[in-house]
Design an enzyme around this catalytic site. Structure first.
Site, PDB file in Angstrom:
ATOM      1  N   LYS A 193       0.862  -1.191   0.000  1.00  0.00           N
ATOM      2  CA  LYS A 193       0.000   0.000   0.000  1.00  0.00           C
ATOM      3  C   LYS A 193       0.902   1.246   0.000  1.00  0.00           C
ATOM      4  O   LYS A 193       1.513   1.594   0.996  1.00  0.00           O
ATOM      5  CB  LYS A 193      -0.911   0.019   1.241  1.00  0.00           C
ATOM      6  CG  LYS A 193      -1.889   1.185   1.218  1.00  0.00           C
ATOM      7  CD  LYS A 193      -1.775   1.959   2.505  1.00  0.00           C
ATOM      8  CE  LYS A 193      -2.099   3.393   2.565  1.00  0.00           C
ATOM      9  NZ  LYS A 193      -1.962   4.326   1.512  1.00  0.00           N
TER      10      LYS A 193
ATOM     11  N   GLY B 224       6.907   5.746   7.963  1.00  0.00           N
ATOM     12  CA  GLY B 224       6.014   6.903   7.987  1.00  0.00           C
ATOM     13  C   GLY B 224       6.172   7.647   9.299  1.00  0.00           C
ATOM     14  O   GLY B 224       7.222   7.569   9.965  1.00  0.00           O
ATOM     15  N   SER B 225       5.120   8.343   9.700  1.00  0.00           N
ATOM     16  CA  SER B 225       5.208   9.184  10.887  1.00  0.00           C
ATOM     17  C   SER B 225       5.175   8.345  12.172  1.00  0.00           C
ATOM     18  O   SER B 225       4.612   7.239  12.192  1.00  0.00           O
ATOM     19  CB  SER B 225       4.038  10.170  10.892  1.00  0.00           C
ATOM     20  OG  SER B 225       2.825   9.443  10.911  1.00  0.00           O
TER      21      SER B 225
ATOM     22  N   VAL C 103       1.463   7.570  13.254  1.00  0.00           N
ATOM     23  CA  VAL C 103       0.794   6.422  12.616  1.00  0.00           C
ATOM     24  C   VAL C 103       1.505   5.122  12.998  1.00  0.00           C
ATOM     25  O   VAL C 103       0.864   4.095  13.239  1.00  0.00           O
ATOM     26  CB  VAL C 103       0.734   6.607  11.072  1.00  0.00           C
ATOM     27  CG1 VAL C 103       0.197   5.351  10.396  1.00  0.00           C
ATOM     28  CG2 VAL C 103      -0.131   7.806  10.709  1.00  0.00           C
ATOM     29  N   GLY C 104       2.824   5.172  13.106  1.00  0.00           N
ATOM     30  CA  GLY C 104       3.585   3.973  13.488  1.00  0.00           C
ATOM     31  C   GLY C 104       3.125   3.410  14.828  1.00  0.00           C
ATOM     32  O   GLY C 104       2.969   2.189  14.986  1.00  0.00           O
TER      33      GLY C 104
ATOM     34  N   GLU D 175       9.867   2.328  10.739  1.00  0.00           N
ATOM     35  CA  GLU D 175      10.880   3.354  10.447  1.00  0.00           C
ATOM     36  C   GLU D 175      10.151   4.685  10.477  1.00  0.00           C
ATOM     37  O   GLU D 175       9.380   4.991   9.564  1.00  0.00           O
ATOM     38  CB  GLU D 175      11.505   3.118   9.066  1.00  0.00           C
ATOM     39  CG  GLU D 175      12.202   1.787   8.897  1.00  0.00           C
ATOM     40  CD  GLU D 175      13.451   1.657   9.746  1.00  0.00           C
ATOM     41  OE1 GLU D 175      14.000   2.685  10.186  1.00  0.00           O
ATOM     42  OE2 GLU D 175      13.861   0.519   9.983  1.00  0.00           O
TER      43      GLU D 175
ATOM     44  N   CYS E 111      13.224  12.040   6.336  1.00  0.00           N
ATOM     45  CA  CYS E 111      13.261  11.639   7.748  1.00  0.00           C
ATOM     46  C   CYS E 111      14.616  11.975   8.351  1.00  0.00           C
ATOM     47  O   CYS E 111      14.745  12.163   9.555  1.00  0.00           O
ATOM     48  CB  CYS E 111      12.982  10.153   7.872  1.00  0.00           C
ATOM     49  SG  CYS E 111      14.015   9.179   6.789  1.00  0.00           S
TER      50      CYS E 111
ATOM     51  N   GLU F  28       9.092  17.261  14.839  1.00  0.00           N
ATOM     52  CA  GLU F  28       9.415  17.116  13.416  1.00  0.00           C
ATOM     53  C   GLU F  28       8.522  18.055  12.604  1.00  0.00           C
ATOM     54  O   GLU F  28       7.305  18.042  12.752  1.00  0.00           O
ATOM     55  CB  GLU F  28       9.189  15.671  12.961  1.00  0.00           C
ATOM     56  CG  GLU F  28       9.651  15.438  11.538  1.00  0.00           C
ATOM     57  CD  GLU F  28       9.452  13.995  11.057  1.00  0.00           C
ATOM     58  OE1 GLU F  28       8.363  13.441  11.284  1.00  0.00           O
ATOM     59  OE2 GLU F  28      10.387  13.442  10.457  1.00  0.00           O
TER      60      GLU F  28
HETATM   61  P1  NAP Z   1       2.262   8.934   7.313  1.00  0.00           P
HETATM   62  O1  NAP Z   1       1.194   9.962   7.270  1.00  0.00           O
HETATM   63  O2  NAP Z   1       2.526   8.256   8.600  1.00  0.00           O
HETATM   64  O3  NAP Z   1       1.879   7.860   6.178  1.00  0.00           O
HETATM   65  C1  NAP Z   1       2.722   6.786   5.857  1.00  0.00           C
HETATM   66  C2  NAP Z   1       1.896   5.683   5.216  1.00  0.00           C
HETATM   67  O4  NAP Z   1       0.980   5.174   6.188  1.00  0.00           O
HETATM   68  C3  NAP Z   1       1.045   6.143   4.039  1.00  0.00           C
HETATM   69  O5  NAP Z   1       0.977   5.121   3.086  1.00  0.00           O
HETATM   70  C4  NAP Z   1      -0.305   6.377   4.687  1.00  0.00           C
HETATM   71  O6  NAP Z   1      -1.395   6.314   3.798  1.00  0.00           O
HETATM   72  C5  NAP Z   1      -0.337   5.219   5.657  1.00  0.00           C
HETATM   73  N1  NAP Z   1      -1.280   5.366   6.768  1.00  0.00           N
HETATM   74  C6  NAP Z   1      -1.814   6.506   7.276  1.00  0.00           C
HETATM   75  N2  NAP Z   1      -2.629   6.209   8.299  1.00  0.00           N
HETATM   76  C7  NAP Z   1      -2.623   4.860   8.438  1.00  0.00           C
HETATM   77  C8  NAP Z   1      -3.272   3.948   9.331  1.00  0.00           C
HETATM   78  N3  NAP Z   1      -4.083   4.365  10.286  1.00  0.00           N
HETATM   79  N4  NAP Z   1      -3.014   2.630   9.188  1.00  0.00           N
HETATM   80  C9  NAP Z   1      -2.168   2.177   8.246  1.00  0.00           C
HETATM   81  N5  NAP Z   1      -1.532   2.988   7.368  1.00  0.00           N
HETATM   82  C10 NAP Z   1      -1.760   4.319   7.475  1.00  0.00           C
HETATM   83  O7  NAP Z   1       3.663   9.528   6.819  1.00  0.00           O
HETATM   84  P2  NAP Z   1       3.973  10.383   5.528  1.00  0.00           P
HETATM   85  O8  NAP Z   1       3.431  11.767   5.709  1.00  0.00           O
HETATM   86  O9  NAP Z   1       3.604   9.632   4.312  1.00  0.00           O
HETATM   87  O10 NAP Z   1       5.578  10.435   5.560  1.00  0.00           O
HETATM   88  C11 NAP Z   1       6.294  11.343   6.343  1.00  0.00           C
HETATM   89  C12 NAP Z   1       6.781  10.693   7.617  1.00  0.00           C
HETATM   90  O11 NAP Z   1       7.535   9.530   7.303  1.00  0.00           O
HETATM   91  C13 NAP Z   1       7.730  11.578   8.401  1.00  0.00           C
HETATM   92  O12 NAP Z   1       7.430  11.478   9.767  1.00  0.00           O
HETATM   93  C14 NAP Z   1       9.094  10.979   8.108  1.00  0.00           C
HETATM   94  O13 NAP Z   1      10.075  11.244   9.082  1.00  0.00           O
HETATM   95  C15 NAP Z   1       8.764   9.533   8.013  1.00  0.00           C
HETATM   96  N6  NAP Z   1       9.791   8.800   7.254  1.00  0.00           N
HETATM   97  C16 NAP Z   1      10.611   7.944   7.946  1.00  0.00           C
HETATM   98  C17 NAP Z   1      11.626   7.274   7.283  1.00  0.00           C
HETATM   99  C18 NAP Z   1      12.541   6.310   8.015  1.00  0.00           C
HETATM  100  O14 NAP Z   1      13.119   5.444   7.356  1.00  0.00           O
HETATM  101  N7  NAP Z   1      12.704   6.430   9.322  1.00  0.00           N
HETATM  102  C19 NAP Z   1      11.788   7.458   5.914  1.00  0.00           C
HETATM  103  C20 NAP Z   1      10.925   8.335   5.241  1.00  0.00           C
HETATM  104  C21 NAP Z   1       9.925   8.987   5.930  1.00  0.00           C
HETATM  105  P3  NAP Z   1      -2.016   7.649   3.145  1.00  0.00           P
HETATM  106  O15 NAP Z   1      -0.931   8.242   2.307  1.00  0.00           O
HETATM  107  O16 NAP Z   1      -3.136   7.122   2.356  1.00  0.00           O
HETATM  108  O17 NAP Z   1      -2.409   8.539   4.286  1.00  0.00           O
END
Ligand code: NAP
Length: 500
Positions: free
Chosen positions: A177, A230-231, A234-235, A252, A286, A388
């Protein structure tokens, strides 16, 4: 403007244009008049279908020899290389990152393919001596089953490849997804896997919202592994939910990364690093440098040099090769950046040294642009030093010595990347030891990971797993210990051990 293209999900070996929850549009964040594509919005029904297909295929794929599985992954790497330019251009259109960076993102996918393909001839386990005679002991890596992959938008090719290539080499099948902001790159990646020869049901892509598709994957009893990037917010929800079914969950998450500059550093080099770390990818990494920790002796000079250079950064549409900083990915991300600038000014009472405003006139009128922004006079407990932001905003803090620098660096809920600029080898080694982060750079910016070293962080950045390197295999395999007794009689461990 190009006509919107209809994209499809790939579920149970078929391309599917309709979604049980309708469709959604994906627009270019540099020019929202440009519709990149229309995508099916799926829900739990499609997830169920995808998981069933992946579960069925798993019983065949797990028995394909790992070097054969790896050949397909290597071929996928070749195809990514062949189509690198088209993929990168589409990615820039889809999420705004400048072309040189989307080329880097695709390159990371290629590097990961070749690295993961090499694992097909390794997947090392141990052989160890047994305590009883005529008995042989070894441990082997076994695949786990159907892996649910949930990915963010900021590295739309690299991050899915970090997960999907090693998972497949290990003998698992996948339900993927992607983020709602970057489905086009994800669909292209799946096309490439199929063209490379992957069995159709081994990969399923289910575009749709996090709430509908993401939750259904996380809850599914036939998905034993969730790999999520992701965030942190959500994690945590995913980990809590997945705990109900005792799934393995690799997380991550976010970061609040800092670069330290000591008084003996090469300042020109450190300015280059800070600019790239803070404003590369519009601060939407990130590992982005969102805090700069400066020794008091060089603070004023360094800030002056940095502001001068940051003023010259060209903001605009990433498809223009001369542009250095693209837009925020969407309206809500830019609103978050604006909100944090207001917090910095009004609540934290830090001083704005550069930027601070949305760019809305002329060529910026149809995109989500924001000025590169620098705050000075930031104190460690301020919100702009703790939370962040995920945008082009840098907070500058002043320190008196290395101990204070490390203390300030460590003083957040996150622990992903970090950096120190110094010419003092003792200071560098102390920082390498004392900084609480998954990654530390010496005389380099906080961004720039390579695929052959583990990637991940401590504290609020994750739950102890690492992507990339051979360490990612721990997410996608189970260890099995095997004892072969060729003595022809019952031998009891710990009991029949011969003395002397
Ligand atoms: P996000 O809002 O947490 O979304 C990440 C993924 O999770 C998306 O596919 C999102 O779908 C999905 N999602 C949202 N709510 C969910 C739920 N309740 N259950 C299951 N999946 C769900 O993060 P983002 O805005 O895409 O990315 C930015 C974040 O990612 C930042 O915090 C960044 O630091 C982090 N990041 C971390 C790394 C690492 O390796 N540590 C690398 C890159 C990014 P939708 O798009 O449909 O909402």
């Amino acid at each position: 403007m190009t006509e919107p293209v209809r994209f499809r999900n790939f579920i149970a070996g078929k391309w599917v244009e309709t979604g049980s929850k309708g469709t959604f549009e994906n627009r270019n964040p540099a020019d929202t008049r440009d519709v990149v594509g229309v995508f099916p919005s799926a829900g739990p029904e499609e997830v169920n279908e995808a998981v069933a297909a992946a579960k069925e295929e798993y019983q065949r794929w797990r028995l394909v020899p790992a070097p054969k599985r790896a050949e397909i992954i290597r071929h996928a790497g070749d195809l990514l290389a062949k189509h690198k330019e088209d993929i990168s251009r589409q990615m820039t259109r889809e999420m705004g990152k400048v072309l040189s960076e989307t080329r880097g993102d695709t390159q990371e996918g290629i590097d990961t393919a070749y690295y993961a393909a090499g694992e097909g001839r390794r997947l090392f386990g141990d052989t160890v001596p047994c305590e009883l005679p005529n008995k042989f002991g070894m441990s082997v890596r076994m695949p786990v089953g159907v892996c649910g992959m949930i990915t963010p938008w900021n590295f739309p090719m690299a991050i899915p490849t970090w997960k999907i290539f090693p998972a497949l080499v290990c003998g698992n099948t996948v339900v993927f997804k992607p983020a709602t902001d970057t489905p086009a790159t994800a669909v292209r990646f799946v096309e490439i896997l199929l063209e490379a020869g992957l069995p159709e049901k081994a990969i399923n892509i289910v575009c749709g919202s996090g709430g509908a598709v993401g939750n259904a994957i996380v809850d599914h009893p036939d998905v034993p592994v969730i790999s999520f990037t992701g965030s942190t917010e959500v994690g945590k929800k995913i980990a809590t939910r997945a705990g109900n079914t005792l799934k393995r969950v690799s997380l991550e998450l976010g970061g609040k990364n800092a670069q330290i500059v000591m008084d003996d550093a090469d300042l020109e080099l450190a300015v280059d690093g800070a600019l790239w770390g803070a404003f590369g990818t519009t601060g939407q990494r990130c590992t982005a440098t969102s805090r700069l920790i400066l020794h008091e002796k060089i603070h004023d000079k360094f800030v002056a040099m940095l502001v001068e250079r940051a003023k010259g950064l060209k903001v605009g549409n990433g498809l223009d090769e001369s542009v250095q900083v693209g837009p925020s990915v969407n309206e809500s991300q830019r609103a978050t950046v604006k909100q944090y600038v207001e917090i910095g000014q009004n609540e934290d009472k830090a001083t704005l040294a550069l930027g601070g405003k949305e760019l809305t006139a002329g060529e910026y009128a149809h995109g989500w642009f924001f000025e590169p922004t620098i705050f000075v006079g930031v104190k460690p407990k301020m919100r702009i030093a703790q939370e962040e932001i995920f945008g082009p905003v840098l907070s500058v803090l002043k320190i008196g010595d290395l101990d204070e620098a490390v203390r300030v660096l460590n003083d957040t809920a996150y622990g992903l990347s970090s950096s120190i600029y110094t010419r003092d080898v003792n200071a560098a080694f102390r920082a390498m030891r004392d900084i609480e982060a998954g990654i530390t750079y010496v005389n380099g910016p906080t961004i720039g990971a390579e695929v052959q070293l583990p990637f991940g962080g401590v504290k609020g950045t994750g739950n102890g797993h690492r992507e990339a390197s051979h360490t990612v295999l721990d997410t996608f395999t189970e260890w099995k210990s095997i004892y072969v007794d060729f003595s022809g009689k019952l031998q009891r461990a710990q009991i029949d051990v011969q003395a002397g």
